[in-house]
Design a protein around this motif. Structure first.
Motif, short mmCIF file in Angstrom:
data_model
loop_
_atom_site.label_atom_id
_atom_site.label_comp_id
_atom_site.label_asym_id
_atom_site.label_seq_id
_atom_site.Cartn_x
_atom_site.Cartn_y
_atom_site.Cartn_z
N ARG A 238 55.05 36.79 39.12
CA ARG A 238 54.30 37.46 38.85
C ARG A 238 53.34 36.46 40.13
N ILE A 239 52.12 37.76 40.85
CA ILE A 239 51.20 37.60 41.88
C ILE A 239 49.89 38.09 41.88
N ASN A 240 49.19 37.05 41.91
CA ASN A 240 47.69 37.43 41.89
C ASN A 240 47.40 37.24 43.30
N ILE A 241 46.64 38.07 44.12
CA ILE A 241 45.76 38.70 45.47
C ILE A 241 44.85 39.06 45.87
N VAL A 247 35.23 38.51 49.96
CA VAL A 247 36.01 38.25 48.27
C VAL A 247 35.99 37.38 47.88
N SER A 248 36.86 36.97 48.63
CA SER A 248 37.26 34.76 48.38
C SER A 248 36.65 34.80 49.90
N VAL A 249 35.50 33.51 49.23
CA VAL A 249 34.97 32.62 50.96
C VAL A 249 35.99 32.38 51.66
N ALA A 250 37.04 31.68 50.67
CA ALA A 250 37.79 30.26 51.80
C ALA A 250 38.89 31.44 52.54
N GLY A 251 38.85 32.88 52.01
CA GLY A 251 39.54 33.72 53.70
C GLY A 251 40.22 34.04 52.24
N PRO A 252 41.70 34.40 52.33
CA PRO A 252 42.93 35.44 51.30
C PRO A 252 42.92 33.78 50.20
N THR A 253 43.25 34.35 49.23
CA THR A 253 43.89 33.19 48.37
C THR A 253 45.01 34.53 47.50
N PHE A 254 45.92 33.29 46.44
CA PHE A 254 46.72 34.23 45.74
C PHE A 254 46.60 32.71 45.20
N THR A 255 48.16 33.32 43.65
CA THR A 255 48.54 32.15 42.57
C THR A 255 49.78 32.96 42.73
N ILE A 256 50.81 32.69 41.86
CA ILE A 256 51.89 32.90 41.52
C ILE A 256 52.43 32.33 40.42
N ARG A 257 52.99 33.14 39.45
CA ARG A 257 53.18 32.13 38.69
C ARG A 257 55.11 32.66 38.46
N LYS A 258 55.77 31.76 38.61
CA LYS A 258 57.40 31.37 39.00
C LYS A 258 57.85 32.62 37.77
N PHE A 259 58.84 33.19 38.13
CA PHE A 259 59.56 33.73 37.43
C PHE A 259 60.83 33.31 37.03
N ALA A 260 60.91 33.04 36.05
CA ALA A 260 62.87 32.32 35.44
C ALA A 260 63.37 33.30 35.31
N THR A 261 65.07 32.89 36.30
CA THR A 261 66.37 33.86 36.21
C THR A 261 66.84 34.36 34.75
#
Length: 543
Positions: A238-241, A247-261
């Motif tokens: 899962r990813i949120n960009i 909107v994001s002052v420091a530049g583009p940001t993202f968070t990825i929540r890893k997926f278990a196979t």
């Protein structure tokens, strides 16, 4: 282990060079481990190298007091090799237009192998000067074998795979990936907690390009007009960009929540005390007998992990219907109708979870699964329960009181008198014990019904977690409304309290799985299926 390490170093000379430089600098030699054990998280100082698939290795080093660092070890791209790499990539993009369209990653890999073979000429004498090669764009790109291996690795990493994030996406011990602007990326390691990496984007422009490329691959392109994107990577993570710099002052940001196979199993979670075997047995009886169960908690509390773990409790021959905006649920059933929302395109072509659920009511499933209830689709879920179709879902709420408030308020607006269509709510949380984040089922609540006299919904906590001794307490013994009035009645017991024998049997089965280390998701699912078909005679052990 020494023989194993020597083989690994022979196969990966860049790792040997890295470890030699590290030893010269620190006077220490990292310990090589194939797999990590949880006990290393208790050590005050770690210095470990482990593989995540050739030619990538992870080096974790440092103390808890001063901070632990996560360094990716991969082939080094020297300046002269970078020039060769740029030439190869340029020619790949030119020549790829003549190739047939690929469908799978395997086909794409074959195309890249063929193009690399056409473009690269391995020469023991090395390459002509880059300037000469630039003036002959149709000629071969000359390099020695070592340079060729480095170029091939980075071509496939950056074109076919996940670029700079490929090492951490391969790492099975990573839970979350956090990128805040063009600075070092931080990770949440399952054993060591939050660590800083040596991975970073060189500048905001490169980060901007990367986040845009990720969103395009998901089919949810980020733009200035649509700066916030939620989705899933090809591996299901899962990813949120947040894309726009206003909107994001420091530049583009993202968070990825890893997926278990492979999902975690109920036996694994019980072995870690996230849930007790008795709680799991209770949910087993509920799902085996068509009860509606919601898994609730705050962000990153383990809701989806638990939801996936308890799916095998539903009989193997049931039809499952799922509706999600980010594909995360993984029921093991053969008959599974998996539907996903469509958020982009013309307004009349969009499909939301609300529309998917309405469609699901017409397909006559045995169970409806909603990945996460956020809005008006919650009302449809309760309508489904009213028609007799049980529903499972995750929901953001920290307590039974807040869950009821959110469901009965805007925008979901479920009538308070209809709340008893939901049978059971499980509440999880991430809690810190001894400085380490652990996940626990805090309570399992039964919804008894609406009481006009009391002016609200009556509930009963059948399980609660005691944080003092880290134990799950069963308050529902001989006092469970769902077990006695719903499940025992459905199973036709003359003495309703015989249902507690069923509960005890299932708890013993889970305990035996843990004792015998039969806890992988597939193994556990096979055991449940055998039990559903043949009872205790189908079990591979005695209880």
């Amino acid at each position: 282990m020494a023989t194993k390490l020597s083989t690994v170093l022979e196969r990966n000379p860049h790792l040997s060079i890295y470890m030699q430089k590290y030893a010269q600098k620190t006077k220490q030699t990292p310990k090589f481990m194939d797999t990590l054990v949880k006990d290393i998280g208790k050590e005050s100082f770690v210095d470990i190298v482990y593989p995540v698939g050739d030619p990538i290795f992870i080096h974790i080093h440092g103390s808890k007091d001063e901070g632990q660092h996560y360094d990716v070890v991969q082939p080094e791209m020297k300046k002269e090799v970078e020039q060769l790499y740029d030439q190869v990539v340029e020619r790949i993009f030119v020549q790829s237009g003549k190739e047939k369209v690929h469908i799978t990653d395997e086909e794409f890999n074959e195309v890249l192998d063929r193009l690399l073979g056409d473009i690269i000429k391995v020469s023991e004498g090395g390459a002509p000067s880059p300037q000469i090669q630039l003036f002959k764009p149709s000629s071969k790109v000359y390099m020695n074998e070592e340079e060729m291996k480095v170029v091939e690795y980075y071509v496939k990493r950056n074109i076919l795979q996940n670029g700079v994030l490929e090492p951490v996406l391969r790492d099975p011990y990573i839970e979350d990936i956090h990128c805040v602007g063009a600075r070092e990326i931080n990770l949440y390691h399952k054993i060591l907690g939050m660590v800083e990496t040596n991975i970073r984007f060189p500048d905001v422009r490169e980060l901007d390009r990367y986040t845009k490329s990720m969103s395009d691959r998901m089919g949810r392109p980020a733009s200035i007009s649509r700066p916030i994107i939620d989705g899933a990577l090809p591996d299901g993570s899962r990813i949120n960009i947040v894309y726009a710099d206003d909107v994001s002052v420091a530049g583009p940001t993202f968070t990825i929540r890893k997926f278990a196979t492979e999902p975690l199993s109920s036996a694994q979670l019980a072995g870690w005390n996230t849930i007790s075997s008795q709680e799991a047995a209770y949910l087993w009886l509920c799902l085996e007998n068509g009860m509606s169960v919601f898994v609730c908690g705050e962000t990153a509390s383990g809701k989806t992990t638990l939801l996936n773990a308890i799916f095998p409790f539903i009989r193997y021959d049931q039809k499952i219907f799922s509706a999600e905006d980010t594909l995360e649920v993984q029921p093991p059933h053969d008959v599974w109708q998996q539907l996903s929302t469509r958020e982009f395109g013309p307004e009349d072509s969009k499909v939301d979870t609300f529309a998917l659920l309405r469609s699901g009511l017409r397909s006559r499933p045995n169970y409806i699964i909603v990945g996460e209830i956020r809005g008006k689709e919650g009302n449809v879920a309760f309508q489904a329960m009213q028609t007799g179709i049980p529903v499972m879902a995750t929901f953001h709420a920290a307590s039974i009181k807040r869950m009821i408030q959110r469901f009965t308020g805007a925008p979901i607006n479920v009538p308070v008198t209809s709340m008893d269509n939901l049978n059971v709510a499980v509440f999880l949380a991430g809690v810190y014990r001894g400085g380490k984040l652990i996940r626990r089922v805090l309570s399992i609540e039964e919804i008894l019904g609406y009481s006009e006299a009391m002016g609200g919904v009556m509930t009963r906590a059948v399980f609660v977690w005691n944080p003092v001794n880290d134990q799950h307490i069963f308050r529902g013994m001989n006092n469970s409304y769902i077990l006695e009035e719903r499940i025992a009645v459905k199973r036709g017991y003359r003495d309703k309290r015989d249902v507690y024998k069923d509960l005890a049997l299932r708890a013993r089965i889970l305990d035996r799985m843990i004792e015998m280390n039969m806890t992988s998701y597939k193994t556990v699912n096979d055991i449940f299926k055998a039990f559903q078909k043949e009872g205790v005679d189908g079990l591979p052990f005695t209880v």
